[in-house]
Design an enzyme around this catalytic site. Structure first.
Site, PDB file in Angstrom:
ATOM      1  CB  CYS A 180       5.341   2.972   4.981  1.00 59.94           C
ATOM      2  SG  CYS A 180       4.725   1.620   4.002  1.00 59.94           S
ATOM      3  CG  HIS A 215       3.896   6.393   3.090  1.00 61.02           C
ATOM      4  ND1 HIS A 215       4.916   5.959   2.288  1.00 61.02           N
ATOM      5  CD2 HIS A 215       3.046   5.341   3.242  1.00 61.02           C
ATOM      6  CE1 HIS A 215       4.699   4.695   1.960  1.00 61.02           C
ATOM      7  NE2 HIS A 215       3.573   4.302   2.525  1.00 61.02           N
ATOM      8  CG  ASN A 254       3.254   2.288  -0.487  1.00 57.15           C
ATOM      9  OD1 ASN A 254       4.382   2.504  -0.057  1.00 57.15           O
ATOM     10  ND2 ASN A 254       2.257   1.891   0.291  1.00 57.15           N
TER      11      ASN A 254
END
Ligand code: ACO
Length: 328
Positions: free
Chosen positions: A115, A255, A285
């Site tokens: 990520c 994020h 996500n």
């Protein structure tokens, strides 16, 4: 060595059409909308069509970023794709994207930092432009996480979605652009978040399939604790390097893993939700795709003005983390 100011000169995003709601997931695992919304903030996420792979999502986002930057694919010197769900082991997704775009002059490689991959990609591209090596670099964060998500595991399948965000980096006027990066890694935490099967240590086999080791494994509460600590910390460190105070932040683009993780970062940075781009309720996500999708959407919504001070910050598997301070 001559240093040129480098910034983002175009953004674009693409998410697949198919929407998977929390109610859809209730049909697959023992979960419910109320649990998912209170524990994560996520209401729905996107899923790529069977004939779409990561390079296809990356392509659509890149076309928009190039148009916004006002340059053609032939003017690109380099393409970096941050992803943990490449179309295949090799060639890289960046090479597949280079061909789709017709970016004949561009070098191309993938970057793997989960990520945090998009921030790692920005810092790599920005150094190459700052030194005069390249003029225009396309940086993409793109994922088809649905392909490595175990839809029998309620601990993970509620979190992830598919999508891509892209930016074009180039020279910008003095005073604008990237002011600082903070990157970090703690490989000792690799056991907390991974896909173990299918690599050189545990090649794909009937056993690896039976063990479901080709899917994401996550020790959720350990990753949660790490994320709460690192998000605010990485942002603060990047601000310190940029010689800026947290009160100067106009927009935080974090994020999009969990609303509670974002809220803890906002508390630490003394920021209100109005100064934060949040879209995890609609996309979940998207790993390396989350930050560039959120950034492109903030630009689309007119939330970013010239001269604004942005902090982009993420964390992920590796373990890794990264933050960037940029003046728009
Ligand atoms: N529906 C209903 N109940 C559930 C679900 C679900 N989907 N998932 C777990 N539960 C249950 C658990 O089994 C547990 O039950 P128990 O107490 O009877 O054992 C209870 O809910 C609480 O579980 P926790 O794991 O403690 O819940 P928590 O509040 O920690 O939330 C979550 C879990 C959302 C996964 C959280 O830990 C989290 O967000 N972690 C970080 C995830 C993350 O950011 N990952 C980044 C990965 S990005 C990348 O690099 C790919």
């Amino acid at each position: 060595m001559q240093l040129y100011p480098v910034g983002i000169i175009g953004t674009g995003k693409y998410v697949p059409e198919r929407v998977i709601t929390n109610h859809d997931l209730e049909q697959m695992v023992d979960t419910n909308d109320e649990w998912i919304v209170t524990r994560t903030g996520i209401k729905e996420r996107r899923m790529a069509a069977p004939d779409q792979a990561t390079s296809d999502l990356a392509y659509h986002a890149s076309v928009k970023a190039l148009a916004a930057a006002g340059i053609t694919a032939e003017e690109l010197d380099l393409i970096i794709v941050a992803t943990i769900t490449p179309d295949m082991f090799f060639p890289s997704t960046a090479c597949l994207l280079q061909d789709k775009l017709g970016a004949k002059k561009a070098a191309a490689f993938d970057l793997s930092a989960a990520c945090s991959g998009f921030i790692y990609g920005l810092s790599t591209a920005s150094s190459m432009i700052a030194t005069g090596m390249y003029k225009h670099v396309l940086v993409v964060g793109a994922e088809c996480l649905s392909r490595i998500t175990d839809y029998t595991d309620r601990n993970t399948c509620i979190l992830f979605g598919d999508g891509a965000g892209a930016v074009v980096l180039g020279q910008v006027p003095e005073g604008r652009g990237f002011k600082a990066f903070e990157l970090g890694a703690d490989g000792s935490g690799g056991e907390l978040l991974n896909v173990r099967g299918g690599g050189s240590r545990m090649p794909s086999s009937e056993q690896s399939l039976a063990d479901r080791s080709h899917f994401i494994y996550m020790a959720g509460s350990e990753v949660f604790k790490f994320a709460v600590r690192i998000m605010g910390g990485a942002a603060e460190e990047a601000l310190r390097k940029a010689d800026m105070d947290k009160s100067e932040i106009d927009l935080l683009v974090p994020h999009q893993a969990n609303i509670r993780i974002i809220q803890s970062a906002l508390n630490r940075l003394n920021l209100s939700e109005e100064k934060c781009m949040i879209n995890l309720d609609r996309y979940g996500n998207v790993s390396a795709g989350s930050i560039p999708i959120a950034l492109a959407e903030a630009v689309e919504q007119g939330r970013v003005k010239e001269g604004d001070r942005l902090v982009l910050v993420g964390f992920g598997g590796g373990l890794t983390w990264g933050a960037a301070v940029v003046v728009w």
